[in-house]
Design a protein around this motif. Structure first.
Motif, short mmCIF file in Angstrom:
data_model
loop_
_atom_site.label_atom_id
_atom_site.label_comp_id
_atom_site.label_asym_id
_atom_site.label_seq_id
_atom_site.Cartn_x
_atom_site.Cartn_y
_atom_site.Cartn_z
N SER A 1 4.20 9.87 -9.75
CA SER A 1 3.56 10.15 -11.03
C SER A 1 3.02 11.57 -11.08
CB SER A 1 2.45 9.14 -11.27
OG SER A 1 1.79 9.40 -12.48
N GLU A 2 2.35 12.00 -10.01
CA GLU A 2 1.81 13.36 -9.95
C GLU A 2 2.93 14.40 -10.03
OE1 GLU A 2 -0.47 13.41 -6.36
OE2 GLU A 2 -2.11 12.24 -7.23
N SER B 1 2.33 1.74 -3.43
CA SER B 1 1.30 2.25 -4.35
C SER B 1 1.08 3.75 -4.14
CB SER B 1 0.01 1.48 -4.13
OG SER B 1 -1.00 1.98 -4.96
N THR B 2 1.01 4.17 -2.89
CA THR B 2 0.83 5.58 -2.58
C THR B 2 2.01 6.39 -3.09
OG1 THR B 2 -0.46 5.04 -0.61
CG2 THR B 2 0.52 7.25 -0.69
N ARG B 3 3.20 5.91 -2.88
CA ARG B 3 4.39 6.63 -3.34
C ARG B 3 4.47 6.66 -4.85
NH1 ARG B 3 8.25 4.50 1.49
NH2 ARG B 3 7.38 5.92 3.04
N ASP B 4 4.07 5.58 -5.51
CA ASP B 4 4.06 5.57 -6.98
C ASP B 4 3.10 6.63 -7.51
OD1 ASP B 4 5.92 3.55 -7.11
OD2 ASP B 4 4.47 1.96 -7.54
N THR B 5 1.95 6.79 -6.85
CA THR B 5 0.99 7.81 -7.25
C THR B 5 1.58 9.20 -7.07
OG1 THR B 5 -0.86 6.37 -6.63
CG2 THR B 5 -1.32 8.73 -6.80
N ILE B 6 2.22 9.43 -5.94
CA ILE B 6 2.84 10.73 -5.67
C ILE B 6 3.93 11.02 -6.70
CG2 ILE B 6 4.30 12.01 -4.03
CD1 ILE B 6 2.70 10.57 -1.79
N ASP C 1 0.83 -1.20 0.00
CA ASP C 1 0.00 0.00 0.00
C ASP C 1 0.86 1.26 0.00
OD1 ASP C 1 -2.27 -1.57 0.00
OD2 ASP C 1 -2.67 -1.32 2.15
#
Length: 71
Positions: free
Chosen positions: A35-36, A28-33, A25
């Motif tokens: 990407s943003e 996944s959160t860090r991958d989203t950050i 989890d």
């Protein structure tokens, strides 16, 4: 004694699974950050490039020039 060992092993597997789920989890959160932030960097780079094309040639080179082209 054998039942206690099985129970401990089961508890260990359960804790390990929860820990791995937590790590996944977080990834996944860090991958989203990431990407943003990469998207934001792209926008800022494009804006920066556009602003550089608006500058007079002497201002973009960083050299001192006559007062007529100072910003």
């Amino acid at each position: 004694m054998y039942l206690m060992g099985c129970s401990q092993a089961r508890n260990f597997r359960h804790r390990r699974k929860e820990y791995l789920t937590t790590l996944e989890d977080e990834i996944s959160t860090r991958d989203t950050i990431i990407s943003e932030l990469q998207d934001k960097v792209g926008v800022i780079r494009a804006e920066n490039t556009g602003l550089r094309t608006e500058l007079p040639p002497c201002a973009s080179s960083g050299r001192t020039c006559s007062t007529s082209c100072r910003v």
